[in-house]
Design an enzyme around this catalytic site. Structure first.
Site, PDB file in Angstrom:
ATOM      1  CE1 TYR A  66      -4.311  -1.473   0.219  1.00 41.34           C
ATOM      2  CE2 TYR A  66      -3.019  -3.193   1.305  1.00 41.34           C
ATOM      3  CZ  TYR A  66      -4.183  -2.777   0.670  1.00 41.34           C
ATOM      4  OH  TYR A  66      -5.212  -3.665   0.482  1.00 41.34           O
ATOM      5  CB  SER A  67       4.356   1.770  -1.112  1.00 41.04           C
ATOM      6  OG  SER A  67       5.232   2.851  -1.333  1.00 41.04           O
ATOM      7  CG  ASN A  68       0.598   6.717   0.651  1.00 39.57           C
ATOM      8  OD1 ASN A  68      -0.453   6.372   0.124  1.00 39.57           O
ATOM      9  ND2 ASN A  68       0.712   6.899   1.964  1.00 39.57           N
ATOM     10  CG  LEU A 110       6.710   1.554  -4.307  1.00 41.95           C
ATOM     11  CD1 LEU A 110       6.551   0.039  -4.195  1.00 41.95           C
ATOM     12  CD2 LEU A 110       7.938   1.898  -5.136  1.00 41.95           C
TER      13      LEU A 110
END
Length: 326
Positions: A75-77, A79
């Site tokens: 859930y990386s903002n 990336l």
């Protein structure tokens, strides 16, 4: 919108609105809170993410790289924003993801893949080696010459982007505020923002991590380096630069159990109440913890009555899809 120069980024930052956030609790304590809505900076590159990516992408292009690699979770903002930015700038992007490939991609990774990012899943043990020189060399050999961006954009170029946000805030407000607040993960944004605003104004970072570890050291190192660059070597040693590090502070205790952990019923209720009272959406990993910290400290009398606080909305609203949101 393609932003190619620092001046264009500054102009975009100056256009970000400040929105008054009035709650019953803050009103009782005599605290004025304004949210700088950097989540509205760009539809795909919101919050602090693009500020931290901008100078990295500029460096990659200047050095002739056509491909960038970075790291993150499902859930990386970071990336999510990198995939959008690379697509917009006509670059290839590789996202190295912590953990085995799931049967179904998260909405975040679906977006990143749809924007052309190649997703590479690795074991958590390998992920822990992501800063090792031999491991990075192997990554380059496997996927081709690439510009490496640390997880979260946590390098000096990332901090420099946030320094620009601080300069924009000063112009926008004319210095008419008591303190600036923001959530903190790697410390990059805190260091940059503190180096960009008036030194006489405190910048308060709320850690979203359960264990702060060397977070304070990271902030100090970036802050000192930015000051040396800003003043063109006027400070001759890190020790003398550190004497300036008086306008930032790091506060723990409002992490809600740790990074991306299940939210407590109390924090969830606060989240619901804040959004109902203000109409401002928050993300579940960063901004909710900052606002909870601001409000809790207000109740304890930490902020003097009459304080005018500016809180940086660091975006990340795409991450709401992984939570049971209000």
């Amino acid at each position: 919108m393609v932003i190619d120069t620092a001046q264009q980024l500054l102009n975009a930052a100056l256009a970000v609105p400040l929105q008054r956030a009035t709650t019953a609790l803050l009103a009782r304590q005599g605290i004025e809170l304004w949210i700088r809505r950097d989540d509205l900076l760009d539809a795909q590159l919101s919050g602090n993410k693009f500020y931290k990516l901008f100078f990295n992408l500029q460096a990659a292009r200047a050095q002739g790289f056509q491909q960038v690699i970075s790291f993150g979770g499902a859930y990386s903002n970071h990336l999510h924003a990198l995939a959008a930015a690379a697509h917009r700038y006509g670059m290839h992007a590789i996202g190295v993801i912590r953990g085995e490939r799931p049967a179904h991609l998260s909405p975040t990774l679906q977006d990143a893949q749809a924007r052309g990012m190649k997703l590479v899943f690795i074991s958590r043990a390998d992920y822990d080696r992501k800063t090792a020189a031999d491991w990075l060399a192997d990554l380059q050999a496997r996927y081709g010459a690439s510009y490496l961006i640390p997880e979260g954009g946590a390098n000096l170029l990332g901090a420099r982007g946030m320094q620009l946000l601080g300069a924009a805030l000063e112009q926008q407000t004319g210095g008419d505020y008591s303190a600036v607040c923001l959530p903190v993960g790697t410390g990059t944004s805190l260091a940059g923002l503190a180096a960009g605003v008036d030194r006489r104004k405190p910048v308060v970072g709320f850690s979203v991590l359960k264990g702060a570890g060397d977070l304070g050291g990271n902030v100090a190192a970036f802050y000192d380096a930015l000051w040396r660059d800003w003043h063109e070597g006027a400070f001759t040693s890190p020790a003398s630069a550190s004497a300036l590090a008086e306008n930032w502070r790091l506060i723990s205790g409002f992490h809600g159990g740790g990074y991306a952990k299940k939210m407590s019923a109390m924090m969830f209720a606060f989240w619901q109440g804040f959004e109902r009272e203000t109409g401002i959406p928050l993300d579940p990993v960063y901004t909710i913890k900052m606002v909870w910290g601001i409000s809790s400290l207000a109740q304890q009398g930490y902020w003097p009555r009459g304080s005018r606080l500016v809180a940086i909305h660091t975006g990340g609203l795409q991450g709401r899809r992984g939570f049971n949101c209000p």
